[in-house]
Design an enzyme around this catalytic site. Structure first.
Site, PDB file in Angstrom:
ATOM      1  N   ALA A 102       0.863  -1.183   0.000  1.00  0.00           N
ATOM      2  CA  ALA A 102       0.000   0.000   0.000  1.00  0.00           C
ATOM      3  C   ALA A 102       0.893   1.225   0.000  1.00  0.00           C
ATOM      4  O   ALA A 102       2.120   1.126   0.140  1.00  0.00           O
ATOM      5  CB  ALA A 102      -0.918  -0.001   1.210  1.00  0.00           C
ATOM      6  N   HIS A 103       0.267   2.400  -0.122  1.00  0.00           N
ATOM      7  CA  HIS A 103       1.008   3.652  -0.078  1.00  0.00           C
ATOM      8  C   HIS A 103       0.540   4.467   1.110  1.00  0.00           C
ATOM      9  O   HIS A 103      -0.657   4.656   1.322  1.00  0.00           O
ATOM     10  CB  HIS A 103       0.810   4.455  -1.359  1.00  0.00           C
ATOM     11  CG  HIS A 103       1.693   5.661  -1.442  1.00  0.00           C
ATOM     12  ND1 HIS A 103       1.341   6.880  -0.921  1.00  0.00           N
ATOM     13  CD2 HIS A 103       2.949   5.826  -1.964  1.00  0.00           C
ATOM     14  CE1 HIS A 103       2.324   7.745  -1.129  1.00  0.00           C
ATOM     15  NE2 HIS A 103       3.310   7.133  -1.761  1.00  0.00           N
ATOM     16  N   GLY A 104       1.492   4.936   1.894  1.00  0.00           N
ATOM     17  CA  GLY A 104       1.193   5.780   3.038  1.00  0.00           C
ATOM     18  C   GLY A 104       1.737   7.171   2.839  1.00  0.00           C
ATOM     19  O   GLY A 104       2.319   7.501   1.793  1.00  0.00           O
ATOM     20  N   GLY A 105       1.571   7.998   3.851  1.00  0.00           N
ATOM     21  CA  GLY A 105       1.985   9.386   3.727  1.00  0.00           C
ATOM     22  C   GLY A 105       3.478   9.563   3.595  1.00  0.00           C
ATOM     23  O   GLY A 105       3.940  10.591   3.099  1.00  0.00           O
ATOM     24  N   LEU A 106       4.274   8.586   4.031  1.00  0.00           N
ATOM     25  CA  LEU A 106       5.723   8.690   3.926  1.00  0.00           C
ATOM     26  C   LEU A 106       6.294   7.752   2.880  1.00  0.00           C
ATOM     27  O   LEU A 106       7.481   7.446   2.886  1.00  0.00           O
ATOM     28  CB  LEU A 106       6.361   8.408   5.300  1.00  0.00           C
ATOM     29  CG  LEU A 106       5.952   9.377   6.403  1.00  0.00           C
ATOM     30  CD1 LEU A 106       6.663   9.029   7.686  1.00  0.00           C
ATOM     31  CD2 LEU A 106       6.262  10.808   6.007  1.00  0.00           C
ATOM     32  N   LYS A 130       8.228  -0.054   6.417  1.00  0.00           N
ATOM     33  CA  LYS A 130       7.601   1.255   6.242  1.00  0.00           C
ATOM     34  C   LYS A 130       8.679   2.318   6.318  1.00  0.00           C
ATOM     35  O   LYS A 130       9.561   2.268   7.182  1.00  0.00           O
ATOM     36  CB  LYS A 130       6.565   1.515   7.336  1.00  0.00           C
ATOM     37  CG  LYS A 130       5.284   0.737   7.157  1.00  0.00           C
ATOM     38  CD  LYS A 130       4.224   1.239   8.122  1.00  0.00           C
ATOM     39  CE  LYS A 130       2.900   0.522   7.910  1.00  0.00           C
ATOM     40  NZ  LYS A 130       1.836   1.048   8.768  1.00  0.00           N
ATOM     41  N   TRP A 170       5.870   4.211   0.080  1.00  0.00           N
ATOM     42  CA  TRP A 170       5.287   2.887  -0.103  1.00  0.00           C
ATOM     43  C   TRP A 170       5.559   1.996   1.104  1.00  0.00           C
ATOM     44  O   TRP A 170       6.576   2.134   1.789  1.00  0.00           O
ATOM     45  CB  TRP A 170       5.847   2.244  -1.363  1.00  0.00           C
ATOM     46  CG  TRP A 170       5.271   2.855  -2.607  1.00  0.00           C
ATOM     47  CD1 TRP A 170       5.819   3.826  -3.383  1.00  0.00           C
ATOM     48  CD2 TRP A 170       3.998   2.544  -3.172  1.00  0.00           C
ATOM     49  NE1 TRP A 170       4.974   4.159  -4.414  1.00  0.00           N
ATOM     50  CE2 TRP A 170       3.844   3.368  -4.299  1.00  0.00           C
ATOM     51  CE3 TRP A 170       2.973   1.664  -2.846  1.00  0.00           C
ATOM     52  CZ2 TRP A 170       2.720   3.346  -5.108  1.00  0.00           C
ATOM     53  CZ3 TRP A 170       1.850   1.619  -3.655  1.00  0.00           C
ATOM     54  CH2 TRP A 170       1.719   2.450  -4.768  1.00  0.00           C
ATOM     55  N   ILE A 171       4.647   1.060   1.313  1.00  0.00           N
ATOM     56  CA  ILE A 171       4.767   0.060   2.372  1.00  0.00           C
ATOM     57  C   ILE A 171       4.999  -1.281   1.679  1.00  0.00           C
ATOM     58  O   ILE A 171       4.265  -1.650   0.760  1.00  0.00           O
ATOM     59  CB  ILE A 171       3.490   0.012   3.227  1.00  0.00           C
ATOM     60  CG1 ILE A 171       3.243   1.391   3.845  1.00  0.00           C
ATOM     61  CG2 ILE A 171       3.590  -1.051   4.303  1.00  0.00           C
ATOM     62  CD1 ILE A 171       1.855   1.560   4.413  1.00  0.00           C
ATOM     63  N   ASP A 190      -2.898   8.929  16.186  1.00  0.00           N
ATOM     64  CA  ASP A 190      -3.629   8.904  14.914  1.00  0.00           C
ATOM     65  C   ASP A 190      -4.484   7.659  14.762  1.00  0.00           C
ATOM     66  O   ASP A 190      -4.428   6.983  13.735  1.00  0.00           O
ATOM     67  CB  ASP A 190      -2.629   9.002  13.757  1.00  0.00           C
ATOM     68  CG  ASP A 190      -3.329   9.321  12.429  1.00  0.00           C
ATOM     69  OD1 ASP A 190      -4.385   9.984  12.460  1.00  0.00           O
ATOM     70  OD2 ASP A 190      -2.822   8.906  11.387  1.00  0.00           O
TER      71      ASP A 190
END
Length: 818
Positions: free
Chosen positions: A195-199, A218, A201-202, A323
């Site tokens: 998946a893609h996160g704010g920082l 991550k 790719w994961i 969060d």
């Protein structure tokens, strides 16, 4: 598009600017505008859906939400909203009722109260994306004080996946840095993107050094400074010390040299948690017309309890999660785990960047930073998002709840609504005091919801209140001193007797006695007089007052106990004087507010009592005691519907509160629901010491003050049922005098019914049916009444009473030749 072209100002860029219309110039290579002076201080976040906001790790939104001037502290219960003093009612701020940490060994979701559908653990390889891409609508600058849209299409040209933010100049890239087969830190073989996160790719990887276990990589914040990266890795190593079944495990922090860019990137190596996020579970529920179907409240509460247990563990270690939201919790099989530890920070950390999400983040975070209270706020918001179609939760309701009258789940479950209101109060001091306290109250709400939906009680011991002191007003009906039959009694020779007035349908409640029978708050173990109070053995109010006056200390608990003792002793002025002093010193202490309500009930100030107990209900929506007290207040105020609802909530959830059953029966009788009153009284379990009293009241509820009309078949059924219950009570120790009086009442009502039919009264009814050993005809019933009164005469203690009972026996005796 204009043909004007100019060379890009960036030294290492060979591109040229293009006029995109309106005088806006952007480089065709790096995407940077000609002059973009950096902003000082954080820029306001875009308002919209979570997906359109700048995100942190695994979808965590950077920055914090704007604070609304609206106050959500507007809980209006069905009772208190009708009272003129509601707006002036005081709320309650409370101390924690337990430890902030939770156990880590809960076996399954739902605290054993509800079965949550399991989510199977998928094959990790099947979760790898075939073509990892970030949709343009989700591309934002990762710089915390910017968050501008980047990588967007211009006309027919698709957006760039790499470049520089046109607002601040910060570089961005949505191209995976790692590819399948890459080896990170000489140990972790990359399988692909998850998946893609704010920082960034994961990635899914295999740990070749530890049994080929699956792990997740991550990215850490890319500062471009290798020394800063090393310091960040060192600082974040505390995450590896966290061990809890509900929190994803951090294994390692590593660095990897990007061969393409030459940058040294940092990664968190963490446990692979296969399953579905709460967001996926929620979005997977659809109605036939394609709309999202909210989760059942029971299931959402089960998730909330598990999340609070995990947060409590973090708080006990001086850490904040920051969060929590539907994206950051995954259900795998029958377990919930918090993922995305990138936003976790120490409570005393005033330096690190703060990550949060619009619609979830507490309003005060923008000004004062995160806290344990802001963590609890995020849980409340998540439960709201899961349980109803929360339109505008990132915009118009970004820090408020909708009007409860417009939300069906709020109308159905008032306790759940009150729970969310306290959890998301704009004032952090008015939220739950700890994750443990919040979990306790959410568990209480869950017990109530499950009981209402299944019809099966889910009782539990309270951590705040003891059991009800006693059950008052079990005699629902005034005694019948005269004839039990209006039609079948024949006057004896002598002076004419005045006609008997019809008795009241229900005996009025003894309000002072009922108030003092309410549950008592448990003694705070931290109070200096707790040990002394635990050793008090006397129960007589006078002796108790003397003992309390001699108490070694002057703690709050001793003073509260003195208030109660004086109320029980009838010394109301002294009790109110002590309570007034406590009220000045501790106006928002929930125990003081509770006793304020009790004292108001005892002294007849019913509206003030309702406001006080309503404030306690706001503070502790999972407790039965305030609902029981509100039921009593509504009853004495004449609000029968409200009283019935509060009594019903308590009785359905916990049948140990037998006073709720008698209260519910009273108000149902008073509102004309005789059948409902009977069902309630007959639901008192055999294990209760009040079982006999409830069955006696049920017999009288079937028959008392009822007009026997000709052909009333339901009345005949009630007569038969009442007679059967009288006979059954012999096995429960019903004393002979009460047994015979109850028999006389049943037989008297049966005689009235026979005589009112206008048919042959000497002919048995319904094939020779028998009631209490007497045939269902006039002669048989008269013999039965005579027998009952003669038995009562033999049991009577005094001569005059015995004579009166013999006269009644003679009055009912049928005419015979001997």
């Amino acid at each position: 598009m204009s043909e004007e072209r100019r060379t890009c100002q960036r030294p290492d860029c060979a591109g040229a600017y293009e006029d995109m219309g309106g005088g806006e110039l952007y480089c065709d290579t790096c995407g940077l505008a000609p002059v973009v002076p950096p902003k000082a201080g954080p820029a306001p976040e875009p308002v919209g859906s979570v997906g359109s906001a700048p995100t942190g790790i695994n979808g965590a939104t950077t920055g914090s939400s704007s604070q609304s001037a609206r106050s959500r502290r507007s809980v209006s219960g069905r009772l208190s909203r009708s009272l003129p003093g509601r707006s002036g009612g005081r709320s309650v701020s409370v101390r924690g009722s337990g430890s902030a940490s939770g156990s880590s060994g809960r076996g399954r979701l739902g605290a054993g109260l509800v079965v949550v559908p399991q989510v199977p653990r998928p094959d990790p390889r099947a979760m790898v994306l075939d073509n990892p891409q970030v949709p343009e609508r989700k591309r934002y600058c990762s710089r915390s004080d910017c968050g501008a849209p980047v990588g967007r299409a211009r006309g027919e040209r698709p957006g760039r996946t790499e470049g520089f933010c046109t607002k601040c100049g910060h570089p961005y890239s949505f191209v995976p840095k790692l590819r399948a087969g890459d080896i990170v830190h000489g140990q972790y073989e990359v399988a692909g993107c998850l998946a893609h996160g704010g920082l960034g790719w994961i990635y899914l990887a295999v740990d070749r050094a530890v049994s080929d276990r699956w792990v997740v990589l991550k990215g850490l914040l890319d500062t471009g400074d290798q020394d800063a990266m090393a310091a960040a890795i060192s600082e974040r190593r505390f995450l590896a010390e966290i061990e809890h079944a509900g929190i994803v495990r951090i294994y390692n922090f590593v660095e990897h040299l990007d061969q393409r860019t030459g940058s040294l990137d940092g990664y968190i190596v963490m446990e692979y948690v296969g399953g579905k996020s709460l967001k996926e579970i929620a979005n997977g529920r659809r109605t036939p017309d394609g709309r999202r179907d909210p989760l059942p409240v029971e299931q959402a509460c089960a998730y909330g309890i598990e999340a609070l247990e995990a947060l409590g563990h973090l708080h006990s270690r001086n850490l904040l999660y920051c969060d929590f939201k539907v994206d950051n919790a995954i259900q795998t099989e029958d377990q919930l785990k918090l993922i995305d530890m990138g936003a976790v920070r120490r409570m005393d950390d005033d330096e690190s960047a703060i990550y949060g999400t619009v619609g979830y983040q507490a309003p005060e975070v923008a000004d004062v930073g995160p806290s344990a209270a802001s963590d609890l706020y995020t849980v409340g918001r998540t439960l709201a998002v899961l349980t109803f179609d929360f339109q505008g939760y990132t915009t118009v309701h970004s820090d408020s709840l909708p009007d409860p009258d417009t939300i069906e789940v709020f109308r159905r479950y008032e306790s759940f609504y009150r729970f969310l209101v306290r959890a998301t109060d704009p004032d952090p001091a008015r939220r739950f005091a700890s994750a443990q306290e919040m979990a306790d109250q959410l568990t209480g709400v869950l017990r109530e919801v499950v009981s209402l939906s299944t019809g099966q009680a889910r009782p539990a011991l309270s951590t705040l209140f003891g059991p009800e002191v006693r059950v008052t007003d079990t005699e629902l009906f005034p005694a019948l001193d005269g004839d039990v039959s209006r039609l079948g009694a024949r006057a004896l020779p002598g002076p004419a007797r005045p006609p008997a007035l019809p008795p009241a349908l229900v005996r009025p409640v003894d309000t002072p006695a009922a108030a003092l029978a309410l549950p008592v708050p448990l003694v705070d173990p931290n109070d200096p007089d707790a040990g002394f109070l635990a050793g008090l053995s006397t129960s007589a109010p006078g002796e108790l007052i003397a003992a309390l006056e001699a108490a070694p200390g002057r703690g709050v608990e001793t003073r509260l106990r003195r208030v109660r003792a004086r109320l029980e002793n009838g010394d109301r002025e002294a009790a109110l004087a002590t309570l007034a002093r406590l009220d000045e010193e501790r106006p928002d202490d929930w125990r003081v507010v509770w006793y304020r309500g009790v004292a108001a009930l005892v002294t007849g100030d019913f509206e003030s009592a309702a406001l006080a107990f309503d404030a306690i209900y706001d503070a502790f929506p999972g407790e039965a005691a305030p609902k029981l007290a509100l039921g009593l207040c509504a009853e004495v105020l004449g609000q029968l519907d409200n009283a019935a609802e509060y009594y019903r909530l308590v009785w359905t959830t916990d049948p140990s509160f037998v006073s709720a059953a008698f209260g519910l029966a009273r108000v149902r009788l008073a509102s004309g629901d005789r059948a409902g009153a009977v069902r309630t009284l007959e639901s008192v379990p055999e294990s209760s010491i009040h079982y006999t009293a409830a069955r006696v009241a049920a017999v009288r509820a079937r028959l008392r003050h009822r007009t026997a009309a000709a052909g009333d078949v339901p009345f005949l059924d009630d007569l038969t049922a009442a007679a059967g219950q009288v006979e059954a009570l012999d096995a429960y120790g019903l004393d002979p005098a009460r047994r015979e009086r109850l028999s006389a009442e049943v037989l008297g009502c049966a005689l009235d019914w026979i005589l009112s039919r206008g048919q042959d009264t000497a002919r048995p009814v319904d094939g020779g049916r028998v009631l209490l050993g007497s045939g269902l005809d006039e002669r048989g019933l008269r013999f039965g009444l005579e027998r009952a009164y003669r038995t009562l005469a033999r049991l009577a203690p005094g001569g005059e009473e015995r004579i009166n009972l013999v006269e009644r026996a003679n009055r009912y005796r049928p005419r015979t030749w001997v």
